[in-house]
Design an enzyme around this catalytic site. Sequence first.
Site, mmCIF file in Angstrom:
data_model
loop_
_atom_site.group_PDB
_atom_site.id
_atom_site.type_symbol
_atom_site.label_atom_id
_atom_site.label_comp_id
_atom_site.label_asym_id
_atom_site.label_seq_id
_atom_site.Cartn_x
_atom_site.Cartn_y
_atom_site.Cartn_z
ATOM 1 N N GLN A 106 0.853 -1.194 0.000
ATOM 2 C CA GLN A 106 0.000 0.000 0.000
ATOM 3 C C GLN A 106 0.891 1.247 0.000
ATOM 4 O O GLN A 106 0.400 2.350 -0.150
ATOM 5 C CB GLN A 106 -0.882 0.031 1.253
ATOM 6 N N ASN A 107 2.171 1.032 0.213
ATOM 7 C CA ASN A 107 3.083 2.167 0.362
ATOM 8 C C ASN A 107 3.428 2.787 -0.986
ATOM 9 O O ASN A 107 3.454 2.085 -1.999
ATOM 10 C CB ASN A 107 4.385 1.718 1.054
ATOM 11 N N ASP A 109 6.242 4.659 -1.170
ATOM 12 C CA ASP A 109 7.602 5.177 -0.902
ATOM 13 C C ASP A 109 8.700 4.527 -1.724
ATOM 14 O O ASP A 109 9.884 4.819 -1.528
ATOM 15 C CB ASP A 109 7.910 5.067 0.611
ATOM 16 N N HIS A 124 -1.247 1.560 -4.395
ATOM 17 C CA HIS A 124 -1.606 2.974 -4.234
ATOM 18 C C HIS A 124 -0.655 3.908 -4.965
ATOM 19 O O HIS A 124 -0.572 5.079 -4.629
ATOM 20 C CB HIS A 124 -1.634 3.330 -2.739
ATOM 21 N N CYS A 153 2.471 22.142 -15.883
ATOM 22 C CA CYS A 153 2.890 21.317 -17.030
ATOM 23 C C CYS A 153 3.539 22.203 -18.105
ATOM 24 O O CYS A 153 2.970 23.230 -18.491
ATOM 25 C CB CYS A 153 1.647 20.635 -17.587
ATOM 26 N N GLY A 193 2.982 -4.405 9.054
ATOM 27 C CA GLY A 193 2.962 -2.954 9.237
ATOM 28 C C GLY A 193 1.785 -2.251 8.627
ATOM 29 O O GLY A 193 1.916 -1.191 8.021
ATOM 30 N N SER A 195 -2.429 -1.111 9.424
ATOM 31 C CA SER A 195 -3.565 -1.079 10.362
ATOM 32 C C SER A 195 -4.783 -1.728 9.716
ATOM 33 O O SER A 195 -5.807 -1.908 10.345
ATOM 34 C CB SER A 195 -3.886 0.375 10.733
HETATM 35 C C1 BV8 Z 1 -11.808 3.630 -3.252
HETATM 36 C C2 BV8 Z 1 -1.819 6.806 -1.147
HETATM 37 C C3 BV8 Z 1 -13.780 3.944 -4.396
HETATM 38 C C4 BV8 Z 1 -1.723 8.248 -0.947
HETATM 39 C C5 BV8 Z 1 -3.570 5.937 0.322
HETATM 40 C C6 BV8 Z 1 -15.888 3.655 4.881
HETATM 41 C C7 BV8 Z 1 -15.649 2.318 5.152
HETATM 42 C C8 BV8 Z 1 -14.777 1.555 4.364
HETATM 43 C C9 BV8 Z 1 -14.122 2.147 3.280
HETATM 44 C C10 BV8 Z 1 -14.361 3.475 3.023
HETATM 45 C C11 BV8 Z 1 -15.219 4.236 3.798
HETATM 46 N N1 BV8 Z 1 -15.225 5.499 3.306
HETATM 47 C C12 BV8 Z 1 -14.402 5.554 2.247
HETATM 48 C C13 BV8 Z 1 -13.893 4.326 2.057
HETATM 49 C C14 BV8 Z 1 -12.984 3.912 1.014
HETATM 50 C C15 BV8 Z 1 -11.576 4.390 1.344
HETATM 51 C C16 BV8 Z 1 -11.132 3.838 2.670
HETATM 52 O O1 BV8 Z 1 -10.777 2.668 2.780
HETATM 53 N N2 BV8 Z 1 -11.148 4.703 3.715
HETATM 54 C C17 BV8 Z 1 -10.753 4.251 5.031
HETATM 55 C C18 BV8 Z 1 -9.785 5.258 5.663
HETATM 56 C C19 BV8 Z 1 -12.006 4.079 5.887
HETATM 57 N N3 BV8 Z 1 -10.768 3.835 0.288
HETATM 58 C C20 BV8 Z 1 -10.595 4.557 -0.827
HETATM 59 O O2 BV8 Z 1 -10.998 5.685 -0.988
HETATM 60 C C21 BV8 Z 1 -9.847 3.823 -1.933
HETATM 61 N N4 BV8 Z 1 -10.559 4.014 -3.159
HETATM 62 O O3 BV8 Z 1 -12.403 3.030 -2.399
HETATM 63 O O4 BV8 Z 1 -12.375 4.025 -4.406
HETATM 64 C C22 BV8 Z 1 -14.186 3.991 -5.786
HETATM 65 C C23 BV8 Z 1 -14.725 2.839 -6.351
HETATM 66 C C24 BV8 Z 1 -15.157 2.904 -7.644
HETATM 67 C C25 BV8 Z 1 -15.030 4.091 -8.376
HETATM 68 C C26 BV8 Z 1 -14.447 5.232 -7.792
HETATM 69 C C27 BV8 Z 1 -14.018 5.187 -6.496
HETATM 70 C C28 BV8 Z 1 -8.465 4.425 -2.121
HETATM 71 C C29 BV8 Z 1 -7.664 4.250 -0.852
HETATM 72 C C30 BV8 Z 1 -6.220 4.650 -1.129
HETATM 73 C C31 BV8 Z 1 -5.905 5.906 -0.378
HETATM 74 N N5 BV8 Z 1 -4.489 6.207 -0.558
HETATM 75 N N6 BV8 Z 1 -2.279 6.197 0.092
HETATM 76 C C32 BV8 Z 1 -0.612 8.591 -0.012
HETATM 77 O O5 BV8 Z 1 0.090 7.709 0.510
HETATM 78 O O6 BV8 Z 1 -0.434 9.802 0.194
HETATM 79 S S1 BV8 Z 1 -4.019 5.171 1.746
HETATM 80 C C33 BV8 Z 1 -2.789 5.254 2.909
HETATM 81 O O7 BV8 Z 1 -3.253 4.433 3.974
HETATM 82 C C34 BV8 Z 1 -1.455 4.626 2.503
HETATM 83 O O8 BV8 Z 1 -1.461 3.980 1.252
HETATM 84 C C35 BV8 Z 1 -1.266 3.576 3.570
HETATM 85 O O9 BV8 Z 1 -0.458 2.563 3.173
HETATM 86 C C36 BV8 Z 1 -2.659 3.174 3.760
HETATM 87 C C37 BV8 Z 1 -3.001 2.291 4.874
HETATM 88 O O10 BV8 Z 1 -2.341 2.752 6.011
HETATM 89 P P1 BV8 Z 1 -1.245 1.740 6.617
HETATM 90 O O11 BV8 Z 1 -0.258 1.413 5.556
HETATM 91 O O12 BV8 Z 1 -1.933 0.610 7.273
HETATM 92 O O13 BV8 Z 1 -0.521 2.681 7.642
HETATM 93 P P2 BV8 Z 1 -1.041 3.082 9.092
HETATM 94 O O14 BV8 Z 1 -0.266 4.281 9.508
HETATM 95 O O15 BV8 Z 1 -2.545 3.110 9.108
HETATM 96 O O16 BV8 Z 1 -0.619 1.833 10.011
HETATM 97 C C38 BV8 Z 1 0.741 1.544 10.204
HETATM 98 C C39 BV8 Z 1 0.801 0.246 10.975
HETATM 99 O O17 BV8 Z 1 2.166 -0.149 11.090
HETATM 100 C C40 BV8 Z 1 0.246 0.361 12.374
HETATM 101 O O18 BV8 Z 1 -0.636 -0.733 12.611
HETATM 102 C C41 BV8 Z 1 1.497 0.240 13.285
HETATM 103 O O19 BV8 Z 1 1.216 -0.465 14.469
HETATM 104 C C42 BV8 Z 1 2.400 -0.587 12.413
HETATM 105 N N7 BV8 Z 1 3.835 -0.388 12.657
HETATM 106 C C43 BV8 Z 1 4.457 0.751 13.072
HETATM 107 N N8 BV8 Z 1 5.788 0.511 13.146
HETATM 108 C C44 BV8 Z 1 5.999 -0.790 12.768
HETATM 109 C C45 BV8 Z 1 4.748 -1.366 12.454
HETATM 110 N N9 BV8 Z 1 4.617 -2.639 12.048
HETATM 111 C C46 BV8 Z 1 5.748 -3.384 11.961
HETATM 112 N N10 BV8 Z 1 6.989 -2.903 12.232
HETATM 113 C C47 BV8 Z 1 7.149 -1.616 12.644
HETATM 114 N N11 BV8 Z 1 8.376 -1.171 12.932
HETATM 115 ZN ZN ZN Z 2 -0.299 19.086 -19.365
#
Ligand code: BV8
Ligand code: ZN
Length: 254
Positions: A106-107, A109, A124, A153, A193, A195
């Site tokens: 999902q990253n 980076d 993503h 652009c 890593g 949530s």
């Molecule tokens: C879509 C790119 C529809 C940009 C990202 C209500 C309910 C369910 C779903 C939805 C809802 N309302 C809206 C939605 C859909 C929405 C969604 O899921 N929302 C969530 C927040 C509720 N999803 C979307 O909008 C997706 N698109 O649904 O389209 C559609 C369909 C048809 C036609 C048109 C449209 C698009 C989602 C993509 C969003 N973009 N990123 C950017 O990065 O800037 S999401 C973003 O969150 C990142 O990609 C990231 O990877 C992702 C998930 O987060 P995590 O990676 O899990 O990171 P987080 O910080 O949360 O957790 C880190 C974890 O690591 C923790 O648990 C921690 O304990 C752990 N950790 C920490 N240190 C360590 C570790 N683990 C191991 N070792 C360590 N050292």
């Molecule tokens: Zn252009």
Amino acid sequence: MNEKEKLQISDAFRKRLRNADNVLFFTGAGISSESGVPTFRGESGLWKKFRPEELANFDAFLRNPDLVWNWYQFRRKIIRNAKPNSAHKAIVEFEKFFADVTVVTQNVDNLHNRAGSKNVLELHGNIERNYCIECGKRYDYVEFPEIETVPKCEKCGGKIRPDVVWFGETLPMEIFREAERKAAQADICFVIGTSAVVYPAAGIAYRAKEFGAFLVEINPQVTDLSSLADETFHEKAGTVLPALLERLKEEMKK
Ligand code: BV8
Ligand code: ZN
């Protein structure tokens, strides 16, 4: 567990490791946190004052292009100074032991690619890629100058945006379908890593489990997936994955 202690794994996991062909690593921001790249939702959250959903979406970009563009510039700077950590590198080593190792991340980076993983599916997008919102002209791996305003652009004057999937945007369908195929074939699915709150990406882990994969979660915190996992390591990925690789080498020698 400190470096010296041997990683304890269950017999069931040991058996799967010995017989697995297809291994899937499903990763989130947590795998890059030990590279110094902040996660989204942890206490070290990227920008405390904004929730990712408020910045990582197209309307926010149209409303306030300079703010959103600079958020990505801020992250790119951190990411460029970051290096793949021992977790990213251990995943590359796993490729030597199994027929098929796929990383579904999902990253945005680019750290799995920089670590040398061969099959990386970026659900993503990638922060090192950009395109013009009007004509689509690509600006990939371009070093934009430290400018405060969103770049325009050179072809049509349109605003340039990062090639990442924002909330409300669809994932790259080909890539997502391939990730679904790999999930259905996985003998072991590591969930590292994340949530597991963002969909449809998080569905990949559930799908792997549904199709019979042995689910291994590596995360210091408990998540929605923890109750589903066959094996959980509530430790950092940078500790567990290298230790797991050592165990694997021992197991493979037997
Ligand atoms: C879509 C790119 C529809 C940009 C990202 C209500 C309910 C369910 C779903 C939805 C809802 N309302 C809206 C939605 C859909 C929405 C969604 O899921 N929302 C969530 C927040 C509720 N999803 C979307 O909008 C997706 N698109 O649904 O389209 C559609 C369909 C048809 C036609 C048109 C449209 C698009 C989602 C993509 C969003 N973009 N990123 C950017 O990065 O800037 S999401 C973003 O969150 C990142 O990609 C990231 O990877 C992702 C998930 O987060 P995590 O990676 O899990 O990171 P987080 O910080 O949360 O957790 C880190 C974890 O690591 C923790 O648990 C921690 O304990 C752990 N950790 C920490 N240190 C360590 C570790 N683990 C191991 N070792 C360590 N050292
Ligand atoms: Zn252009």
